[in-house]
Design a protein around this motif. Sequence first.
Motif, short mmCIF file in Angstrom:
data_model
loop_
_atom_site.label_atom_id
_atom_site.label_comp_id
_atom_site.label_asym_id
_atom_site.label_seq_id
_atom_site.Cartn_x
_atom_site.Cartn_y
_atom_site.Cartn_z
N MET A 1 0.84 -1.18 0.00
CA MET A 1 0.00 0.00 0.00
C MET A 1 0.89 1.25 0.00
N ALA A 2 0.57 2.20 -0.84
CA ALA A 2 1.33 3.45 -0.92
C ALA A 2 1.06 4.31 0.31
N ARG A 3 2.08 4.98 0.75
CA ARG A 3 1.93 5.88 1.90
C ARG A 3 1.22 7.15 1.47
N PRO A 4 0.47 7.76 2.39
CA PRO A 4 -0.19 9.03 2.07
C PRO A 4 0.84 10.12 1.81
N VAL A 5 0.46 11.06 0.98
CA VAL A 5 1.31 12.21 0.66
C VAL A 5 0.57 13.47 1.07
N LEU A 6 1.23 14.32 1.85
CA LEU A 6 0.62 15.59 2.22
C LEU A 6 0.75 16.52 1.01
N GLY A 7 -0.38 16.88 0.43
CA GLY A 7 -0.36 17.66 -0.80
C GLY A 7 -0.99 19.02 -0.71
N SER A 8 -1.74 19.28 0.38
CA SER A 8 -2.40 20.58 0.46
C SER A 8 -2.76 20.90 1.91
N LEU A 9 -3.16 22.16 2.08
CA LEU A 9 -3.59 22.65 3.38
C LEU A 9 -4.72 23.63 3.13
N LEU A 10 -5.76 23.55 3.94
CA LEU A 10 -6.85 24.52 3.89
C LEU A 10 -6.57 25.57 4.96
N LEU A 11 -6.45 26.81 4.53
CA LEU A 11 -6.27 27.92 5.45
C LEU A 11 -7.57 28.69 5.48
N ALA A 12 -8.28 28.58 6.60
CA ALA A 12 -9.59 29.21 6.73
C ALA A 12 -9.44 30.64 7.19
N SER A 13 -10.39 31.47 6.75
CA SER A 13 -10.34 32.90 7.08
C SER A 13 -11.74 33.49 7.07
N THR A 14 -11.92 34.54 7.82
CA THR A 14 -13.17 35.30 7.73
C THR A 14 -13.13 36.25 6.54
N ASP A 15 -11.93 36.46 5.98
CA ASP A 15 -11.76 37.31 4.80
C ASP A 15 -10.79 36.63 3.83
N PRO A 16 -11.25 35.57 3.16
CA PRO A 16 -10.35 34.80 2.29
C PRO A 16 -9.81 35.61 1.11
N GLY A 17 -10.55 36.57 0.63
CA GLY A 17 -10.06 37.40 -0.48
C GLY A 17 -8.83 38.18 -0.09
N ARG A 18 -8.87 38.80 1.10
CA ARG A 18 -7.72 39.56 1.60
C ARG A 18 -6.51 38.65 1.79
N LEU A 19 -6.75 37.48 2.39
CA LEU A 19 -5.66 36.56 2.66
C LEU A 19 -5.05 36.03 1.36
N HIS A 20 -5.90 35.68 0.41
CA HIS A 20 -5.43 35.21 -0.89
C HIS A 20 -4.58 36.27 -1.57
N THR A 21 -5.03 37.50 -1.56
CA THR A 21 -4.28 38.59 -2.18
C THR A 21 -2.92 38.75 -1.53
N TRP A 22 -2.86 38.65 -0.20
CA TRP A 22 -1.59 38.79 0.51
C TRP A 22 -0.61 37.69 0.11
N TYR A 23 -1.06 36.43 0.15
CA TYR A 23 -0.17 35.32 -0.21
C TYR A 23 0.30 35.40 -1.65
#
Length: 125
Positions: A1-23
């Motif tokens: 069985m193949a081992r899991p691969v960490l491929g993503s992270l969900l970063l939650a925000s009350t203002d995702p548009g602002r956070l997305h723009t910053w990153y």
Amino acid sequence: MARPVLGSLLLASTDPGRLHTWYAAALDPESDTDANGYRILKFGEFFLFIDTRDDVADKNPEPGRVILNFDVEDARAVAARMESAGVTWLAELEDRDGSLFATAIDPDGNYVQIIQLSEEHRKAM
């Protein structure tokens, strides 16, 4: 069985548009949205999803719990880009035994590190 691969992270925000723009401005991802307009930032083979949630506060009350580490080739250039995007530093760029580290604070209060490891440190890993 193949081992899991960490491929993503969900970063939650009350203002995702602002956070997305910053990153996007501070770290220059390979892409910054998907075909459906979702806020997905691609950094190498890793995806950072930014979305809204009702169960998070405006500011992270425990920013040291999870720190996003970005492996960079030129920490000085990345730090300069981040500064031009208006970053707030928790710890400015410093040399730690030949490797360079800096820790920024994103608009939601999360800690974001840039790390340029020396060849010596890479070999030791």
